[in-house]
Design a protein around this motif. Sequence first.
Motif, PDB file in Angstrom:
ATOM      1  N   ALA A 195      -7.141  14.913  15.705  1.00 17.53           N
ATOM      2  CA  ALA A 195      -7.179  15.104  17.158  1.00 17.53           C
ATOM      3  C   ALA A 195      -7.762  13.878  17.861  1.00 17.53           C
ATOM      4  CB  ALA A 195      -7.986  16.352  17.497  1.00 17.53           C
ATOM      5  N   GLY A 196      -8.608  13.115  17.141  1.00 10.81           N
ATOM      6  CA  GLY A 196      -9.327  12.029  17.811  1.00 10.81           C
ATOM      7  C   GLY A 196      -8.858  10.624  17.494  1.00 10.81           C
ATOM      8  N   ASN A 197      -8.063  10.438  16.438  1.00 15.25           N
ATOM      9  CA  ASN A 197      -7.778   9.058  15.994  1.00 15.25           C
ATOM     10  C   ASN A 197      -6.389   8.553  16.396  1.00 15.25           C
ATOM     11  OD1 ASN A 197      -5.950  10.278  14.274  1.00 15.25           O
ATOM     12  ND2 ASN A 197      -7.036   9.794  12.381  1.00 15.25           N
ATOM     13  N   GLY A 198      -5.698   9.299  17.268  1.00 11.39           N
ATOM     14  CA  GLY A 198      -4.377   8.844  17.710  1.00 11.39           C
ATOM     15  C   GLY A 198      -3.240   9.522  16.969  1.00 11.39           C
ATOM     16  N   MET A 199      -3.532  10.220  15.861  1.00  8.19           N
ATOM     17  CA  MET A 199      -2.438  10.857  15.099  1.00  8.19           C
ATOM     18  C   MET A 199      -1.818  12.011  15.883  1.00  8.19           C
ATOM     19  SD  MET A 199      -3.707  10.839  11.125  1.00  8.19           S
ATOM     20  CE  MET A 199      -2.182  11.540  10.487  1.00  8.19           C
ATOM     21  N   LYS A 200      -2.676  12.811  16.513  1.00  6.52           N
ATOM     22  CA  LYS A 200      -2.129  13.933  17.299  1.00  6.52           C
ATOM     23  C   LYS A 200      -1.234  13.384  18.416  1.00  6.52           C
ATOM     24  CE  LYS A 200      -3.631  17.416  20.550  1.00  6.52           C
ATOM     25  NZ  LYS A 200      -4.797  17.947  21.247  1.00  6.52           N
ATOM     26  N   ASP A 201      -1.697  12.342  19.092  1.00  5.78           N
ATOM     27  CA  ASP A 201      -0.889  11.751  20.167  1.00  5.78           C
ATOM     28  C   ASP A 201       0.425  11.190  19.625  1.00  5.78           C
ATOM     29  OD1 ASP A 201      -2.930  12.389  21.868  1.00  5.78           O
ATOM     30  OD2 ASP A 201      -3.867  10.398  21.762  1.00  5.78           O
ATOM     31  N   ALA A 202       0.403  10.752  18.356  1.00  8.26           N
ATOM     32  CA  ALA A 202       1.622  10.194  17.761  1.00  8.26           C
ATOM     33  C   ALA A 202       2.583  11.288  17.323  1.00  8.26           C
ATOM     34  CB  ALA A 202       1.259   9.309  16.571  1.00  8.26           C
ATOM     35  N   GLY A 203       2.131  12.553  17.326  1.00  6.04           N
ATOM     36  CA  GLY A 203       3.038  13.656  17.002  1.00  6.04           C
ATOM     37  C   GLY A 203       2.630  14.533  15.831  1.00  6.04           C
ATOM     38  N   TYR A 204       1.563  14.149  15.109  1.00  2.00           N
ATOM     39  CA  TYR A 204       1.124  14.968  13.968  1.00  2.00           C
ATOM     40  C   TYR A 204       0.534  16.275  14.498  1.00  2.00           C
ATOM     41  CZ  TYR A 204       1.880  10.817  11.187  1.00  2.00           C
ATOM     42  OH  TYR A 204       2.466   9.731  10.580  1.00  2.00           O
ATOM     43  N   GLN A 205       0.985  17.392  13.886  1.00  2.43           N
ATOM     44  CA  GLN A 205       0.714  18.693  14.467  1.00  2.43           C
ATOM     45  C   GLN A 205       0.124  19.686  13.461  1.00  2.43           C
ATOM     46  OE1 GLN A 205       4.389  20.334  15.932  1.00  2.43           O
ATOM     47  NE2 GLN A 205       3.380  21.285  17.672  1.00  2.43           N
ATOM     48  N   TYR A 206       0.747  19.815  12.299  1.00  2.52           N
ATOM     49  CA  TYR A 206       0.371  20.866  11.346  1.00  2.52           C
ATOM     50  C   TYR A 206      -0.709  20.372  10.392  1.00  2.52           C
ATOM     51  CZ  TYR A 206       4.560  23.145  13.045  1.00  2.52           C
ATOM     52  OH  TYR A 206       5.504  23.730  13.854  1.00  2.52           O
ATOM     53  N   VAL A 207      -1.807  21.134  10.286  1.00  3.70           N
ATOM     54  CA  VAL A 207      -2.848  20.851   9.292  1.00  3.70           C
ATOM     55  C   VAL A 207      -2.693  21.933   8.225  1.00  3.70           C
ATOM     56  CG1 VAL A 207      -5.328  20.693   8.891  1.00  3.70           C
ATOM     57  CG2 VAL A 207      -4.356  19.874  11.055  1.00  3.70           C
ATOM     58  N   VAL A 208      -2.263  21.518   7.027  1.00  2.00           N
ATOM     59  CA  VAL A 208      -1.847  22.492   6.001  1.00  2.00           C
ATOM     60  C   VAL A 208      -2.768  22.427   4.784  1.00  2.00           C
ATOM     61  CG1 VAL A 208       0.063  23.241   4.528  1.00  2.00           C
ATOM     62  CG2 VAL A 208       0.554  22.256   6.781  1.00  2.00           C
ATOM     63  N   ILE A 209      -3.325  23.592   4.413  1.00  2.00           N
ATOM     64  CA  ILE A 209      -4.096  23.680   3.168  1.00  2.00           C
ATOM     65  C   ILE A 209      -3.123  24.012   2.055  1.00  2.00           C
ATOM     66  CG2 ILE A 209      -6.111  24.653   2.035  1.00  2.00           C
ATOM     67  CD1 ILE A 209      -6.941  25.935   4.628  1.00  2.00           C
ATOM     68  N   ASP A 210      -3.076  23.185   1.040  1.00  2.00           N
ATOM     69  CA  ASP A 210      -2.189  23.415  -0.102  1.00  2.00           C
ATOM     70  C   ASP A 210      -2.865  24.375  -1.080  1.00  2.00           C
ATOM     71  OD1 ASP A 210      -0.417  22.552  -2.595  1.00  2.00           O
ATOM     72  OD2 ASP A 210       0.529  21.599  -0.860  1.00  2.00           O
ATOM     73  N   ASP A 211      -2.573  24.251  -2.336  1.00  2.00           N
ATOM     74  CA  ASP A 211      -3.034  25.178  -3.374  1.00  2.00           C
ATOM     75  C   ASP A 211      -4.570  25.269  -3.411  1.00  2.00           C
ATOM     76  OD1 ASP A 211      -2.752  26.931  -5.472  1.00  2.00           O
ATOM     77  OD2 ASP A 211      -1.589  25.560  -6.715  1.00  2.00           O
ATOM     78  N   CYS A 212      -5.043  26.413  -3.923  1.00  2.00           N
ATOM     79  CA  CYS A 212      -6.445  26.617  -4.328  1.00  2.00           C
ATOM     80  C   CYS A 212      -7.355  27.194  -3.241  1.00  2.00           C
ATOM     81  CB  CYS A 212      -7.071  25.342  -4.916  1.00  2.00           C
ATOM     82  SG  CYS A 212      -6.171  24.735  -6.352  1.00  2.00           S
ATOM     83  N   TRP A 213      -6.816  27.564  -2.092  1.00  2.00           N
ATOM     84  CA  TRP A 213      -7.672  28.217  -1.087  1.00  2.00           C
ATOM     85  C   TRP A 213      -7.886  29.691  -1.442  1.00  2.00           C
ATOM     86  CZ3 TRP A 213      -5.673  32.467   1.421  1.00  2.00           C
ATOM     87  CH2 TRP A 213      -4.277  32.626   1.387  1.00  2.00           C
ATOM     88  N   GLN A 214      -7.027  30.259  -2.316  1.00  2.00           N
ATOM     89  CA  GLN A 214      -7.061  31.705  -2.585  1.00  2.00           C
ATOM     90  C   GLN A 214      -7.636  31.961  -3.978  1.00  2.00           C
ATOM     91  OE1 GLN A 214      -4.669  29.489  -3.254  1.00  2.00           O
ATOM     92  NE2 GLN A 214      -2.712  30.403  -2.647  1.00  2.00           N
ATOM     93  N   VAL A 215      -8.334  33.078  -4.154  1.00  2.00           N
ATOM     94  CA  VAL A 215      -8.930  33.334  -5.476  1.00  2.00           C
ATOM     95  C   VAL A 215      -8.464  34.632  -6.124  1.00  2.00           C
ATOM     96  CG1 VAL A 215     -11.010  31.910  -5.452  1.00  2.00           C
ATOM     97  CG2 VAL A 215     -11.041  34.107  -4.272  1.00  2.00           C
ATOM     98  N   THR A 216      -8.195  35.669  -5.330  1.00  2.00           N
ATOM     99  CA  THR A 216      -7.868  36.954  -5.933  1.00  2.00           C
ATOM    100  C   THR A 216      -7.192  37.838  -4.889  1.00  2.00           C
ATOM    101  OG1 THR A 216      -8.828  38.830  -7.145  1.00  2.00           O
ATOM    102  CG2 THR A 216     -10.145  37.967  -5.336  1.00  2.00           C
TER     103      THR A 216
END
Length: 402
Positions: free
Chosen positions: A65-86
């Motif tokens: 949000a602060g480094n120019g990426m959001k302004d350049a169009g980056y939108q989705y922040v995605v957590i990949d594998d390993c956030w879930q346990v059971t």
Amino acid sequence: MRSYPKRGLAAAAGLFALILFQGSASAQIQRDSLAQTPPMGWNSWNKFACNVSEDLIKSVADAIAGNGMKDAGYQYVVIDDCWQVTRDENGNIVADPKAFPSGIKALADYVHSKGLKFGLYSDAGSKTCAGRPGSQGHEYQDAMQYARWGVDYLKYDWCNTEKRNAEEAYSTMSKALLSTGRPIVFSMCEWGTAKPWLWAKGTGNLWRTTGDISDHWAGMVKWPDGNCCAMGMLDIVDLQVGLESFAGPGHWNDPDMLEVGNGGMTAQEYRAHFSLWALLAAPLMAGNDVRSMTPEIKEVLTNAEVIAVNQDKLGRQGHRVRKSGDLEVWSRTLADGSRAVILLNRGANESEISVAWEEIGYTANLPAKVRDLWAHKDVGTFKGSYTAKLPAHAVVMVKVTP
Ligand code: GLA
């Protein structure tokens, strides 16, 4: 006679129900209406693998949000594998309470508060690739949970699926997501095994076309366990040739996430990687530590002229026009009729590469303006062709406008 008003009432009620039904039917989200341009965002896997936590995701969202990426169009922040346990006693998926003590809903709210969107990962099999619980048999339950949490994007992997049919498995989850009424972009990660480009338009918004990328220029490298093989960036690119006709708004070929900034390639090689992904209309999912990248890497990821090619509204994927040994020409037709062209030197020596207008669909004597998208400079008006001298392992990316 007395029954007329009653009949009138019944007819009115019927009409009302019909209107309601049609209203809800037309309100149903169509899969292809999402991701009209290739999704842009960040995913945790390439850099952090299983080391994911709410602190990491929050700090990444802050950075984007602060480094120019959001302004350049980056939108989705995605957590990949390993956030879930059971799963709990009711079968609901449970996030790792140590890594995500505030819960996924609070984290999604945080990401949304930064003006960004939030994504999660699951798997069509019994377990994810890292051995966490998969969604098989829980598709509708998981989709409902994601919608309650505020998930905007789901990456759906293919480990531990045994003999499951890919078309059935991905279509089940796609419908489950649509049935929630929440627009959730569906990222199919089936590695191209069942040729999803032939059947997944209308099922997924993007589909992986290959196995996993690894952070090197080219060449197959054995995995630490001796199995074959991690693919270099250019090996992945070679596997995209011929798939260009299957991509378009709402349904994209996915040659895997970006390795830009992860340290295995030079800045020049990363510029080539980013240029090729832009021309291929590939999703631009950054995969590096965006909290601490060098200015040079940030410049690669936020090059507005290259991103404009990726996000071009026509949504036509580019293709390889010519290959002469290590020297290649790639072209993508843009909405205004111009062409984005990449001259690619895969080899270890400095080389000259030319593109002829006739190779990119123009007549030979047409004068056309050439703009260099990395130098951010108009280089002149050329008739018939354009030639550039390239160092080893490099691209020149230009826009050619008659
Ligand atoms: C597979 C996918 C990767 C990543 C890992 C997570 O290998 O292709 O992109 O999601 O699983 O375990």
